[in-house]
Motif scaffolding. Sequence first.
Motif, PDB file in Angstrom:
ATOM      1  N   TYR A  33      15.956  -4.229  -6.952  1.00 13.04           N
ATOM      2  CA  TYR A  33      14.839  -4.110  -7.613  1.00 13.04           C
ATOM      3  C   TYR A  33      14.398  -3.820  -8.967  1.00 13.04           C
ATOM      4  N   HIS A  82      13.076  -3.070   0.280  1.00  8.72           N
ATOM      5  CA  HIS A  82      13.523  -1.993  -0.140  1.00  8.72           C
ATOM      6  C   HIS A  82      12.561  -0.906   0.534  1.00  8.72           C
ATOM      7  N   ASN A  83      11.035  -1.638   0.919  1.00 11.79           N
ATOM      8  CA  ASN A  83       9.396  -0.883   1.230  1.00 11.79           C
ATOM      9  C   ASN A  83       9.600  -1.151   3.352  1.00 11.79           C
TER      10      ASN A  83
END
Length: 297
Positions: free
Chosen positions: A111, A83-84
């Motif tokens: 996550y 997600h980054n």
Amino acid sequence: VSIAVSVTVALLLSETFLWLLDVNPEYQYGDWRLELDRRVLYKIKPSSGPEINSLGFRDEEFPSEKGGRTRVLFLGDSFTMGHNVAPEESLPKALERRLGEGYEVFNMGIYGYGPDQSLMRLVEEGFDLDPDAVVLGLFPANDFGDLYKNQLYRVTRPGEVEFNAANPVAQAFPRSRLAMLLRKAVTREHYLEREQELAVWQLLLSDTYEPLGKRDAPATAGAIRLMDAVLAQFRRETKQRGLPFGVVIIPSYENTRDVGWFQEKGIPLALRFTNENAVEEICRRRNIPFLNLVGPF
């Protein structure tokens, strides 16, 4: 009397309808919406963000037809989800590019998930996608702690687990979903008691590095037993379906870039890779193919 009966019947019907619809508390979390779930603790609500598909995963829509390609499911936590980074830069998509045009790799990372939640999503949804292979991304720095705090499974005997219906989320759910929705309507914010709601999400989303202690310590032995049983169940479920299963061991930043962190915490450097080594030993004992990324990093 007739009015009271009518009201009672209406309430019962409303409650039954809400249960059949499986209405759960849901919350905005960054660009996505998360919904609590009695079995898997929480999920990303399908299509709730620009990068979330209709099954609730950060990937393109999973096609039903393989088109002659080999299909791989890649499960795990935020390191798998990526997600980054951009979706195409995630580990599953990097693997897909490396394998070539004859393969498709579905990103099923979520996550904050532990391997127990990934196991449940694989069994309840993943196998329906008709995979040809399954890969689990493990982050040992906190995955041992996830198994403990999630309380999704209990070890019944060495290498075997059973589902724990009294997990923290199931216990937090009110008996009445109608009452839950009424609370939300009144407060405009909370489905549960405010303190209870906060405690649940702190438990679910807290992912701190938890180094295993010495092997003869009861807590360490218990954590390793639980990880062993969950990975054995992965192996059992995939083997029953004739699917290859492998594990990717992902090291932490502290392991690879910040030795001083161990010194500050008073952790002997000899225990620096205890978590990763424990997973590798389990994989060897269970004949689970693995790739330990500690060396490359």
